[in-house]
Scaffold this motif. Sequence first.
Motif, mmCIF file in Angstrom:
data_model
loop_
_atom_site.group_PDB
_atom_site.id
_atom_site.type_symbol
_atom_site.label_atom_id
_atom_site.label_comp_id
_atom_site.label_asym_id
_atom_site.label_seq_id
_atom_site.Cartn_x
_atom_site.Cartn_y
_atom_site.Cartn_z
ATOM 1 N N ASP A 137 0.817 -1.221 0.000
ATOM 2 C CA ASP A 137 0.000 0.000 0.000
ATOM 3 C C ASP A 137 0.845 1.262 0.000
ATOM 4 O O ASP A 137 0.468 2.269 -0.613
ATOM 5 C CB ASP A 137 -0.941 0.010 1.210
ATOM 6 N N LEU A 140 1.759 2.550 -3.361
ATOM 7 C CA LEU A 140 0.626 3.198 -4.013
ATOM 8 C C LEU A 140 0.425 4.598 -3.450
ATOM 9 O O LEU A 140 0.219 5.568 -4.199
ATOM 10 C CB LEU A 140 -0.629 2.349 -3.795
ATOM 11 N N ASP A 141 0.525 4.718 -2.141
ATOM 12 C CA ASP A 141 0.346 6.031 -1.486
ATOM 13 C C ASP A 141 1.419 7.022 -1.914
ATOM 14 O O ASP A 141 1.167 8.222 -1.995
ATOM 15 C CB ASP A 141 0.366 5.868 0.038
ATOM 16 N N ASN A 143 2.818 7.125 -4.800
ATOM 17 C CA ASN A 143 2.741 7.350 -6.247
ATOM 18 C C ASN A 143 3.899 6.708 -7.012
ATOM 19 O O ASN A 143 4.313 7.196 -8.072
ATOM 20 C CB ASN A 143 2.701 8.854 -6.550
ATOM 21 N N THR A 246 -4.347 -5.229 -8.285
ATOM 22 C CA THR A 246 -3.342 -4.284 -8.801
ATOM 23 C C THR A 246 -3.957 -3.222 -9.715
ATOM 24 O O THR A 246 -3.229 -2.519 -10.417
ATOM 25 C CB THR A 246 -2.244 -5.041 -9.576
ATOM 26 N N ARG A 247 -5.266 -3.087 -9.696
ATOM 27 C CA ARG A 247 -5.939 -2.131 -10.585
ATOM 28 C C ARG A 247 -5.436 -0.711 -10.382
ATOM 29 O O ARG A 247 -5.122 0.000 -11.340
ATOM 30 C CB ARG A 247 -7.453 -2.171 -10.337
ATOM 31 N N ARG A 248 -5.369 -0.262 -9.147
ATOM 32 C CA ARG A 248 -4.943 1.118 -8.881
ATOM 33 C C ARG A 248 -3.475 1.313 -9.251
ATOM 34 O O ARG A 248 -3.085 2.378 -9.742
ATOM 35 C CB ARG A 248 -5.184 1.471 -7.413
ATOM 36 N N GLN A 249 -2.668 0.274 -9.020
ATOM 37 C CA GLN A 249 -1.264 0.349 -9.413
ATOM 38 C C GLN A 249 -1.136 0.485 -10.940
ATOM 39 O O GLN A 249 -0.332 1.286 -11.440
ATOM 40 C CB GLN A 249 -0.511 -0.899 -8.941
ATOM 41 N N ASN A 251 -3.362 1.696 -12.974
ATOM 42 C CA ASN A 251 -3.838 3.030 -13.358
ATOM 43 C C ASN A 251 -2.752 4.087 -13.152
ATOM 44 O O ASN A 251 -2.568 4.983 -13.987
ATOM 45 C CB ASN A 251 -5.091 3.397 -12.570
ATOM 46 N N GLN A 252 -2.036 3.993 -12.030
ATOM 47 C CA GLN A 252 -0.927 4.918 -11.803
ATOM 48 C C GLN A 252 0.160 4.730 -12.861
ATOM 49 O O GLN A 252 0.706 5.701 -13.401
ATOM 50 C CB GLN A 252 -0.321 4.694 -10.408
ATOM 51 N N LYS A 255 -0.807 6.246 -16.062
ATOM 52 C CA LYS A 255 -0.725 7.715 -15.962
ATOM 53 C C LYS A 255 0.709 8.193 -16.202
ATOM 54 O O LYS A 255 0.946 9.154 -16.934
ATOM 55 C CB LYS A 255 -1.208 8.171 -14.595
#
Length: 405
Positions: A137, A140-141, A143, A246-249, A251-252, A255
């Motif tokens: 986590d 992810l936090d 970035n 790992t979806r949010r990862q 997406n980052q 980006k």
Amino acid sequence: MIGSVPTEIEEKEEMITNTTEWKTVSDPKQAGLLFSQDLLHSNRDSKSLFLSVDIRQDKEEQDRTLVTFYKRDNIRWTSPLQCKLQGDVATGSGVNRHMMSTVIFKLMSGFHIKFGSAAVTKIFEGEPDHLIPSVLDELLDKNMFTVAGRMIGHSFLHNGPRFPGLSPAIIHILLGGPLETTPVTIQDCPDLDIRDAVNMLDGDAELKELDAIHQLCLSWDLPAPNVTNRKWLSEKLLLHAVIERTRRQINQFQKGLKETGLWHLLIHRRDVIPILFPRESEAEVTPQMILDCITWPSFITVIFDSYKIEDNVESDVMDVCRVSGYLKIFIENASQAKLKSLIKFWIGWEVPVTEMKVEIVEATLPTALTCFEKLRLPRHYNAYNTFHQDLCACISSSYSGFGCA
């Protein structure tokens, strides 16, 4: 995702590259090179980006410098790049190559920055050719996956090393592929306990340790396992472990890639994707690849550091032949790691270039002029063992500097 609204920078870069030949050239490698050159040229008048790393500092401080550079927001990553190694005499384009190589090497091997309890933090985890974003986590936090996307895109634009070994399932989702056709496999799951659960459910043997599997299913809002749903459930568990977690990862990561201006190339030239994310086996350097790129010294134009030799020409020719032969033996027998260290010492990164020059000179130890892609070898070696020992010592300095005199 691919359908997201482009930023002002992305719109400008798309407009600039719409009329270039990278769209129609048949070779995907050439398409990537043309696109990068066009994008960098169109931003040649932008304010330069300066990346300076002090190699006299410890590894943690150096890694923090790299991460801090790529964590900056609202940066035009297609601007001219100027890199500097404080504590090293090297200057010019070779330093840029060295820095891009270091960035990709750190993404592969890990950063000496403590996120959680580990002394070395890996952004991606898993086995070769099946790497997926870490589910830590704190990464992810912080970035860090945006940072990874910027690093990979930036290296590609500057013709640096690619990022090998990423899971095809992650690449599929990263580039907008539908979930239902994701090519996920058991090798994509780095968690061995989850692998065991998936394998047990997918087989025909009697189900064991149902309590542990049941708890895992409940934590991911999946039904309890039974004889009827076991195979379906094994697929769902695997998909969740590799993609949904790992979806949010992803997406980052996406980006960060978009911010480098590379996205326009990837969505119009899908054949470039395997070049950006090659298999690890494809990213390997073979002895023949290096030998094919070498420009060997001429017997007539032997160059010496301190003075022009006036001894017998035959003696000069023998020195050139002997030391050049030692280098050829070294290349033909070196491990993959040593080959990459040699290339990095020689030109600044692990990607061979078309003309890697060799000179036989008056010197004590091997040195490199990375900006000129030139390796200088002392002529005094009369035994391969001594040559091998000195060259290994020198190329081992390539991750802390160039070892230049």
